[in-house]
Design a protein around this motif. Structure first.
Motif, PDB file in Angstrom:
ATOM      1  N   ASP A  15       0.827  -1.212   0.000  1.00  0.00           N
ATOM      2  CA  ASP A  15       0.000   0.000   0.000  1.00  0.00           C
ATOM      3  C   ASP A  15       0.864   1.265   0.000  1.00  0.00           C
ATOM      4  N   ALA A  16       1.979   1.216   0.721  1.00  0.00           N
ATOM      5  CA  ALA A  16       2.818   2.403   0.854  1.00  0.00           C
ATOM      6  C   ALA A  16       3.548   2.757  -0.432  1.00  0.00           C
ATOM      7  N   VAL A  17       3.949   1.748  -1.205  1.00  0.00           N
ATOM      8  CA  VAL A  17       4.714   2.023  -2.430  1.00  0.00           C
ATOM      9  C   VAL A  17       3.817   2.241  -3.645  1.00  0.00           C
ATOM     10  N   LEU A  18       2.587   1.843  -3.555  1.00  0.00           N
ATOM     11  CA  LEU A  18       1.704   1.775  -4.724  1.00  0.00           C
ATOM     12  C   LEU A  18       1.643   3.068  -5.538  1.00  0.00           C
ATOM     13  N   PRO A  19       1.627   4.250  -4.925  1.00  0.00           N
ATOM     14  CA  PRO A  19       1.554   5.472  -5.740  1.00  0.00           C
ATOM     15  C   PRO A  19       2.772   5.706  -6.637  1.00  0.00           C
ATOM     16  N   HIS A  20       3.871   4.996  -6.384  1.00  0.00           N
ATOM     17  CA  HIS A  20       5.130   5.311  -7.062  1.00  0.00           C
ATOM     18  C   HIS A  20       5.605   4.222  -8.025  1.00  0.00           C
ATOM     19  N   VAL A  21       4.928   3.094  -8.093  1.00  0.00           N
ATOM     20  CA  VAL A  21       5.463   1.955  -8.842  1.00  0.00           C
ATOM     21  C   VAL A  21       4.477   1.469  -9.898  1.00  0.00           C
ATOM     22  N   ARG A  22       5.029   0.818 -10.917  1.00  0.00           N
ATOM     23  CA  ARG A  22       4.213   0.223 -11.979  1.00  0.00           C
ATOM     24  C   ARG A  22       4.280  -1.301 -11.979  1.00  0.00           C
ATOM     25  N   TRP A  23       5.329  -1.834 -11.367  1.00  0.00           N
ATOM     26  CA  TRP A  23       5.607  -3.270 -11.384  1.00  0.00           C
ATOM     27  C   TRP A  23       5.860  -3.783  -9.972  1.00  0.00           C
ATOM     28  N   ALA A  24       5.762  -5.112  -9.835  1.00  0.00           N
ATOM     29  CA  ALA A  24       6.187  -5.790  -8.612  1.00  0.00           C
ATOM     30  C   ALA A  24       7.007  -7.009  -8.998  1.00  0.00           C
ATOM     31  N   GLU A  31       8.261 -20.887  -3.036  1.00  0.00           N
ATOM     32  CA  GLU A  31       7.233 -20.853  -4.074  1.00  0.00           C
ATOM     33  C   GLU A  31       5.905 -20.350  -3.520  1.00  0.00           C
ATOM     34  N   ASP A  32       5.524 -20.815  -2.344  1.00  0.00           N
ATOM     35  CA  ASP A  32       4.246 -20.390  -1.764  1.00  0.00           C
ATOM     36  C   ASP A  32       4.277 -18.901  -1.418  1.00  0.00           C
ATOM     37  N   GLN A  33       5.356 -18.465  -0.801  1.00  0.00           N
ATOM     38  CA  GLN A  33       5.466 -17.044  -0.464  1.00  0.00           C
ATOM     39  C   GLN A  33       5.477 -16.188  -1.731  1.00  0.00           C
ATOM     40  N   SER A  34       6.185 -16.634  -2.747  1.00  0.00           N
ATOM     41  CA  SER A  34       6.248 -15.892  -4.004  1.00  0.00           C
ATOM     42  C   SER A  34       4.876 -15.793  -4.649  1.00  0.00           C
ATOM     43  N   ARG A  35       4.123 -16.880  -4.593  1.00  0.00           N
ATOM     44  CA  ARG A  35       2.772 -16.861  -5.163  1.00  0.00           C
ATOM     45  C   ARG A  35       1.894 -15.845  -4.435  1.00  0.00           C
ATOM     46  N   ARG A  36       2.033 -15.768  -3.134  1.00  0.00           N
ATOM     47  CA  ARG A  36       1.254 -14.785  -2.364  1.00  0.00           C
ATOM     48  C   ARG A  36       1.616 -13.358  -2.764  1.00  0.00           C
ATOM     49  N   VAL A  37       2.905 -13.097  -2.937  1.00  0.00           N
ATOM     50  CA  VAL A  37       3.352 -11.760  -3.330  1.00  0.00           C
ATOM     51  C   VAL A  37       2.807 -11.404  -4.708  1.00  0.00           C
ATOM     52  N   LEU A  38       2.927 -12.314  -5.643  1.00  0.00           N
ATOM     53  CA  LEU A  38       2.467 -12.044  -7.007  1.00  0.00           C
ATOM     54  C   LEU A  38       0.952 -11.854  -7.051  1.00  0.00           C
ATOM     55  N   THR A  39       0.238 -12.623  -6.271  1.00  0.00           N
ATOM     56  CA  THR A  39      -1.226 -12.486  -6.239  1.00  0.00           C
ATOM     57  C   THR A  39      -1.625 -11.121  -5.691  1.00  0.00           C
ATOM     58  N   ALA A  40      -0.995 -10.708  -4.599  1.00  0.00           N
ATOM     59  CA  ALA A  40      -1.331  -9.410  -4.005  1.00  0.00           C
ATOM     60  C   ALA A  40      -0.999  -8.272  -4.959  1.00  0.00           C
ATOM     61  N   ALA A  41       0.153  -8.360  -5.626  1.00  0.00           N
ATOM     62  CA  ALA A  41       0.558  -7.308  -6.554  1.00  0.00           C
ATOM     63  C   ALA A  41      -0.383  -7.241  -7.746  1.00  0.00           C
ATOM     64  N   ASN A  82      -3.507  -8.177  -7.798  1.00  0.00           N
ATOM     65  CA  ASN A  82      -4.779  -7.632  -7.320  1.00  0.00           C
ATOM     66  C   ASN A  82      -4.716  -6.119  -7.124  1.00  0.00           C
ATOM     67  N   ALA A  83      -3.504  -5.606  -6.882  1.00  0.00           N
ATOM     68  CA  ALA A  83      -3.325  -4.158  -6.713  1.00  0.00           C
ATOM     69  C   ALA A  83      -3.162  -3.437  -8.050  1.00  0.00           C
ATOM     70  N   GLY A  84      -3.163  -4.197  -9.139  1.00  0.00           N
ATOM     71  CA  GLY A  84      -3.082  -3.600 -10.468  1.00  0.00           C
ATOM     72  C   GLY A  84      -1.687  -3.424 -11.018  1.00  0.00           C
ATOM     73  N   LEU A  85      -0.689  -4.043 -10.386  1.00  0.00           N
ATOM     74  CA  LEU A  85       0.685  -3.909 -10.849  1.00  0.00           C
ATOM     75  C   LEU A  85       1.031  -4.978 -11.876  1.00  0.00           C
ATOM     76  N   GLY A  86       1.924  -4.616 -12.805  1.00  0.00           N
ATOM     77  CA  GLY A  86       2.523  -5.611 -13.674  1.00  0.00           C
ATOM     78  C   GLY A  86       3.492  -6.460 -12.884  1.00  0.00           C
ATOM     79  N   LEU A  87       3.783  -7.662 -13.380  1.00  0.00           N
ATOM     80  CA  LEU A  87       4.551  -8.626 -12.598  1.00  0.00           C
ATOM     81  C   LEU A  87       5.866  -9.003 -13.276  1.00  0.00           C
ATOM     82  N   ALA A 136       3.639 -13.219 -16.149  1.00  0.00           N
ATOM     83  CA  ALA A 136       4.544 -12.121 -15.810  1.00  0.00           C
ATOM     84  C   ALA A 136       5.183 -11.552 -17.073  1.00  0.00           C
ATOM     85  N   ALA A 137       5.488 -10.268 -17.052  1.00  0.00           N
ATOM     86  CA  ALA A 137       6.117  -9.632 -18.207  1.00  0.00           C
ATOM     87  C   ALA A 137       7.512 -10.194 -18.446  1.00  0.00           C
ATOM     88  N   SER A 138       8.204 -10.564 -17.370  1.00  0.00           N
ATOM     89  CA  SER A 138       9.541 -11.135 -17.535  1.00  0.00           C
ATOM     90  C   SER A 138       9.883 -12.037 -16.373  1.00  0.00           C
TER      91      SER A 138
END
Length: 409
Positions: A185-194, A205-215, A217-222, A243-245
């Motif tokens: 939430d704190a970085v969202l105004p400044h970033v386009r990707w996660a 793998e499980d932690q990474s999946r959680r991060v990618l899912t949250a990002a 859902n926040a509208g960021l490219g991956l 993911a883009a890359s």
């Protein structure tokens, strides 16, 4: 010329113009015209229209400015001792990131901004005209937000990498929750990707999946750091999340390569139309510094995967902003042709950042290639052809650089 008409510039007498556009044109005895930040004409110098300003290339080569799609520019300090130990035989692990985190947290906003600005200037002086940078050396809410804010003011694309390493003393699951919640939430105004470092010693793998899912859902490219230290789930996750890359890709199974190639079957490389796949970003300077096997760029291209080359500037594993060094290494050691290596360092980077397309209507001009309507990002060499980048390794060959139509070198 009226006050509202952009000044035009003609660069003529170009020995070799490597466009890296969809037609893969390499023009001899060429010229290019740009008005403001927009390329307006490309062709033979004998047919070139007049312009307000004329630059004589004197037979030099011109190519698109480098597009560096993977860097970590927001940091303080260095890790010279770690580098020396690695050169003496110690293996690389992700843990050294903590050293940089401490140094980065300790400096002021002004000092951190100065450091980032100096690195951008260094990159531009060597022909880089479009830059991505990640956060990832703050690793708490306030410092990740600060890194994102500073990066957003200095580079073209910002990627959130709170999932770089679990800080010492933190519970991995609780820290992952933080990355997916308050920190995001704190970085969202400044970033386009996660991004997420899906690797042993970093995020599972499980932690990474959680991060990618949250990002997502926040509208960021991956994007994903994957398969750097061994075969693992990074590539499969990148494909699963479209993911883009996926970046590093040193250790790939046949299944990984096939999965990446499958993502490109719905995309037409001659038109750029269709569904883009996941770019495999190779980081050869990092591979040399960590003494990992070079990413299999030749095999990826032959399988139909679109690749990018990037510098991965960071204090631990690739303290360089030289895209030319990456191109040289890709030709001499990864078995890419000069044209393929330059393409990966220009158009490939633009693909990885979703900046390969653009037009006068949407105002998002394409970078990484030279064509009418694209952004005027040009890199003139002190050489008659791009082949000299590999033919004369280690020689600084940048003569002039235009970034969005403005001469900066």
């Amino acid at each position: 010329m009226s006050a509202t008409t952009p000044a035009s510039t003609l660069i003529t007498n170009i020995g070799e113009l490597m466009t890296q556009d969809l037609e893969h044109r390499v023009l001899k005895d060429a010229a290019v015209v740009f008005e403001g930040e927009r390329i307006s004409w490309i062709g033979s110098r004998h047919d070139a229209p007049s312009a307000d300003e004329m630059v004589d290339a004197e037979g030099r080569a011109v190519l698109p400015g480098w597009v560096d799609s993977h860097s970590h520019l927001v940091f303080a300090g260095d890790r010279t001792a770690e580098f020396e130990a690695r050169m003496a035989g110690q293996s690389y692990s992700a843990g050294g990131i903590a050293v940089t985190t401490g140094a980065t947290r300790s400096v002021s906003d002004d000092e951190l901004t100065r450091l980032v600005r100096d690195r951008v200037k260094e990159a531009v002086s060597q022909g880089t005209t479009y830059l991505e940078s990640k956060t990832g050396y703050g690793l708490d809410v306030d410092n990740e937000a600060r890194s994102a804010r500073i990066a957003a003011a200095e580079v073209d694309e910002v990627t959130y990498l709170g999932a770089h390493l679990v800080p010492a003393g933190s519970d991995p699951e609780e820290y992952t929750d933080l990355v997916c919640g308050a920190m995001l939430d704190a970085v969202l105004p400044h970033v386009r990707w996660a991004d997420v470092f899906c690797e042993r010693g970093a995020f599972t793998e499980d932690q990474s999946r959680r991060v990618l899912t949250a990002a997502r859902n926040a509208g960021l490219g991956l994007r994903v750091h994957g398969n750097q230290l061994g075969e693992g789930p990074g590539v499969a996750l990148a494909v699963e999340f479209a993911a883009a890359s996926v970046d590093h890709v040193n250790y790939l199974s046949d299944k990984d390569v096939a999965a990446l190639a499958e993502t490109w079957t719905g995309w037409d490389p001659t038109t750029g139309l269709g569904t883009k796949g996941t770019v495999a970003t190779c980081l050869p300077a990092c591979d040399l510094s960590t003494r990992q096997p070079l990413a299999p760029g030749r095999g990826l291209i032959d399988a139909g995967v679109q690749i990018a080359l990037a510098a991965n500037c960071n204090p631990g594993t690739s303290y360089t902003t030289s895209m030319a060094f990456c191109v040289t290494t890709a030709v001499l050691q990864m078995h890419l042709s000069v044209h393929e290596a330059v393409r990966a360092a220009t158009y490939g980077g633009a693909l990885a950042l979703g900046r390969e397309f653009g037009n006068d209507v949407d105002g998002e001009r394409a970078v990484g290639s030279l064509a009418v309507g694209h952004r005027a990002d040009l890199h003139m060499l002190k050489a008659p052809s791009a082949t000299h980048l590999a033919y004369r390794p280690g020689i600084p060959l940048t003569h002039s650089v235009w970034r969005a139509g403005v001469r900066v070198v």
